[in-house]
Design an enzyme around this catalytic site. Structure first.
Site, PDB file in Angstrom:
ATOM      1  N   ASP A   1      -9.026  14.914 -17.309  1.00 49.93           N
ATOM      2  CA  ASP A   1      -9.253  13.483 -17.495  1.00 49.93           C
ATOM      3  C   ASP A   1      -8.931  13.166 -18.960  1.00 49.93           C
ATOM      4  O   ASP A   1      -9.665  13.559 -19.864  1.00 49.93           O
ATOM      5  CB  ASP A   1     -10.720  13.159 -17.157  1.00 49.93           C
ATOM      6  CG  ASP A   1     -11.018  11.676 -17.249  1.00 49.93           C
ATOM      7  OD1 ASP A   1     -10.291  10.950 -17.948  1.00 49.93           O
ATOM      8  OD2 ASP A   1     -12.005  11.242 -16.621  1.00 49.93           O
TER       9      ASP A   1
ATOM     10  N   LYS B   1      -9.736   1.604 -18.882  1.00 47.38           N
ATOM     11  CA  LYS B   1     -10.172   1.779 -20.268  1.00 47.38           C
ATOM     12  C   LYS B   1      -9.023   1.487 -21.246  1.00 47.38           C
ATOM     13  O   LYS B   1      -8.511   0.395 -21.256  1.00 47.38           O
ATOM     14  CB  LYS B   1     -10.744   3.191 -20.434  1.00 47.38           C
ATOM     15  CG  LYS B   1     -11.731   3.608 -19.325  1.00 47.38           C
ATOM     16  CD  LYS B   1     -12.956   2.735 -19.329  1.00 47.38           C
ATOM     17  CE  LYS B   1     -14.035   3.029 -18.316  1.00 47.38           C
ATOM     18  NZ  LYS B   1     -13.801   3.716 -17.090  1.00 47.38           N
TER      19      LYS B   1
ATOM     20  N   ARG C   1       0.840  -1.214   0.000  1.00 47.27           N
ATOM     21  CA  ARG C   1       0.000   0.000   0.000  1.00 47.27           C
ATOM     22  C   ARG C   1       0.870   1.258   0.000  1.00 47.27           C
ATOM     23  O   ARG C   1       0.451   2.314  -0.460  1.00 47.27           O
ATOM     24  CB  ARG C   1      -0.968  -0.013   1.196  1.00 47.27           C
ATOM     25  CG  ARG C   1      -1.835   1.236   1.298  1.00 47.27           C
ATOM     26  CD  ARG C   1      -3.053   1.027   2.184  1.00 47.27           C
ATOM     27  NE  ARG C   1      -2.715   0.516   3.484  1.00 47.27           N
ATOM     28  CZ  ARG C   1      -2.209   1.248   4.489  1.00 47.27           C
ATOM     29  NH1 ARG C   1      -1.954   2.527   4.328  1.00 47.27           N
ATOM     30  NH2 ARG C   1      -1.943   0.685   5.653  1.00 47.27           N
TER      31      ARG C   1
HETATM   32  N1  PLP Z   1     -13.309   9.018 -16.439  1.00 48.45           N
HETATM   33  C1  PLP Z   1     -14.091   8.644 -17.468  1.00 48.45           C
HETATM   34  C2  PLP Z   1     -14.100   9.477 -18.714  1.00 48.45           C
HETATM   35  C3  PLP Z   1     -14.889   7.509 -17.375  1.00 48.45           C
HETATM   36  O1  PLP Z   1     -15.692   7.166 -18.394  1.00 48.45           O
HETATM   37  C4  PLP Z   1     -14.851   6.739 -16.170  1.00 48.45           C
HETATM   38  C5  PLP Z   1     -15.663   5.523 -16.026  1.00 48.45           C
HETATM   39  O2  PLP Z   1     -16.387   5.120 -16.890  1.00 48.45           O
HETATM   40  C6  PLP Z   1     -14.026   7.171 -15.122  1.00 48.45           C
HETATM   41  C7  PLP Z   1     -13.261   8.303 -15.292  1.00 48.45           C
HETATM   42  C8  PLP Z   1     -13.958   6.396 -13.829  1.00 48.45           C
HETATM   43  O3  PLP Z   1     -13.087   5.322 -14.006  1.00 48.45           O
HETATM   44  P1  PLP Z   1     -13.137   3.976 -13.117  1.00 48.45           P
HETATM   45  O4  PLP Z   1     -14.379   3.256 -13.478  1.00 48.45           O
HETATM   46  O5  PLP Z   1     -11.867   3.267 -13.487  1.00 48.45           O
HETATM   47  O6  PLP Z   1     -13.146   4.399 -11.700  1.00 48.45           O
END
Ligand code: PLP
Length: 383
Positions: free
Chosen positions: A173, A198, A41
């Site tokens: 993001d 993703k 951790r």
């Molecule tokens: N950012 C985007 C653009 C997303 O589509 C998602 C989830 O679908 C997230 C962040 C969150 O990611 P996680 O599901 O890995 O927590």
């Protein structure tokens, strides 16, 4: 089963635990007098090497190399930066078009902690500057570009410059684009996050996230201690899956983009489709920005079938594309944002954003595009 080995050495072989030679060595490592691992951790070599691989990719065209922190999910990456950099009384300014889970995180977790939320159209330069001038409590600007699910793009160089002028941080993001297609740090952004669940993993085999920044001081002294205490660290197994997935990331992103462009063009001409959102289409309002800011338009697109029933009939008729609430896999994935990724938003909020009940989001995979086209066309016949 008795392997004949002490339990501690078996744990060590698994790569999760670290065994000290004797107490003095343990004390020296805890004290920082000797370099060594303590507990996963706190830090783990596999996790750290994958974090630094992503950080190096995000800063590939810069003199300074970024650092990265791998987290247990994309959500924990966003929460870590927001909670690490903001304090009660600060305001987080966001663009309205965001992943629904992120909106819920800000509303249900940050807001009760005393962090105020404000939403504005970050593409409106004058409005943004006026807001930053009027509100010195705005300490961070947050956006996705391209955004989920309408694929709107935001000029990162511009918002980073405005934010810097007002001593405010930026957090982007970059999940939809990946560092292969877009590198926000080079445009002046302070923090980049990904849901590695993703494209970076790319195969739907794990959940993870990452924070990347050139601000070593903030990463080391503000974010890392919080990450360890909140327990949002990634596991070495998840890190290894990301490492494997990333070997094909540039090839995948190229193919995702090629396939998505062909599909977006087909959908745009199809009589049953009301509108298509894809930044690689000339008709997209942010086409020129995407051309400038991204290497290619990526694999995500959405389109409006005019109503909820049409969307349901279409999604249920698909045979090759898979209905599942994620994105960025080698396989083509489909969701209905109003009932899935953006269900946390009130219907009137969704309507105001343009996330209609007829909207379908496609994460275009790397399959043979002819197969994908025929699946989509046969499903459109049912609409
Ligand atoms: N950012 C985007 C653009 C997303 O589509 C998602 C989830 O679908 C997230 C962040 C969150 O990611 P996680 O599901 O890995 O927590």
């Amino acid at each position: 089963m008795d392997t004949g080995q002490p339990a501690s050495s078996i744990a060590h072989l698994c790569g999760f635990l670290f065994v000290f030679d004797d107490l003095q060595q343990g004390i020296d490592i805890f004290d920082g007098k000797e370099v060594g691992n303590i507990y996963s951790r706190f830090g783990n070599p596999t996790v750290d090497s994958v974090a630094s691989k992503i950080a190096r990719l995000e800063s590939i065209d810069l003199e300074q190399t970024a650092t990265g922190l791998l987290t247990s999910s994309g959500m924990s990456a966003i929460a870590l930066v927001a909670m690490g950099m903001l304090q009660p009384g600060d305001t987080l300014l966001t663009h309205p078009d965001l992943y629904g889970g992120t909106v819920a995180l800000f509303r249900d977790v940050l807001q009760p902690l005393g962090i105020q939320l404000l939403t504005t159209d970050l593409r409106d330069d004058e409005g943004l500057v006026a807001l930053l001038e009027a509100r010195s409590d705005i300490r961070m600007i947050y956006c996705e570009t391209p955004s989920n699910p309408l694929l709107r793009c935001i000029d990162l160089g511009k918002i980073a410059a405005f934010a810097k002028a007002f001593d405010c941080h930026t957090l982007v993001d970059n999940t939809f684009a990946t560092p292969v297609l877009q590198r926000p740090l080079a445009l002046g952004v302070d923090f980049v996050i990904h849901s590695t669940t993703k494209y970076l993993n790319g195969h739907g085999t794990g959940t993870g996230g990452v924070v990347v920044s050139l601000d070593m001081e903030a990463m080391q002294s503000r974010l890392l201690p919080k990450l360890r205490l909140l327990g949002g660290t990634a596991s070495p197994w998840e890190a290894w899956l990301i490492h494997n997935g990333m070997k094909t990331l540039p090839l995948r992103m190229e193919r995702h983009s090629q396939n998505a462009e062909i599909i977006a063009n087909m959908l745009e001409k199809h009589p049953r489709v009301k509108s298509v959102h894809y930044p690689g289409l000339i008709s997209h309002p942010d086409y020129e920005l995407a051309q400038r800011q991204m290497q290619a338009a990526g694999g995500m697109l959405s389109f409006d079938l005019g109503g909820r029933d049409a969307a349901i009939r279409f999604v249920n008729a698909l045979q090759l594309c898979t209905l599942t609430p994620t994105l960025g896999d080698v396989d083509t994935l489909v969701i209905h944002p109003a009932t899935m990724s953006h269900r946390a938003l009130a219907p009137e909020v969704r309507a105001a954003l343009g996330i209609s009940d007829g909207l379908v989001r496609l994460s275009v995979g790397i399959e043979d595009v002819a197969d994908l086209l025929s699946d989509l066309v046969q499903a459109l016949e049912v609409v």
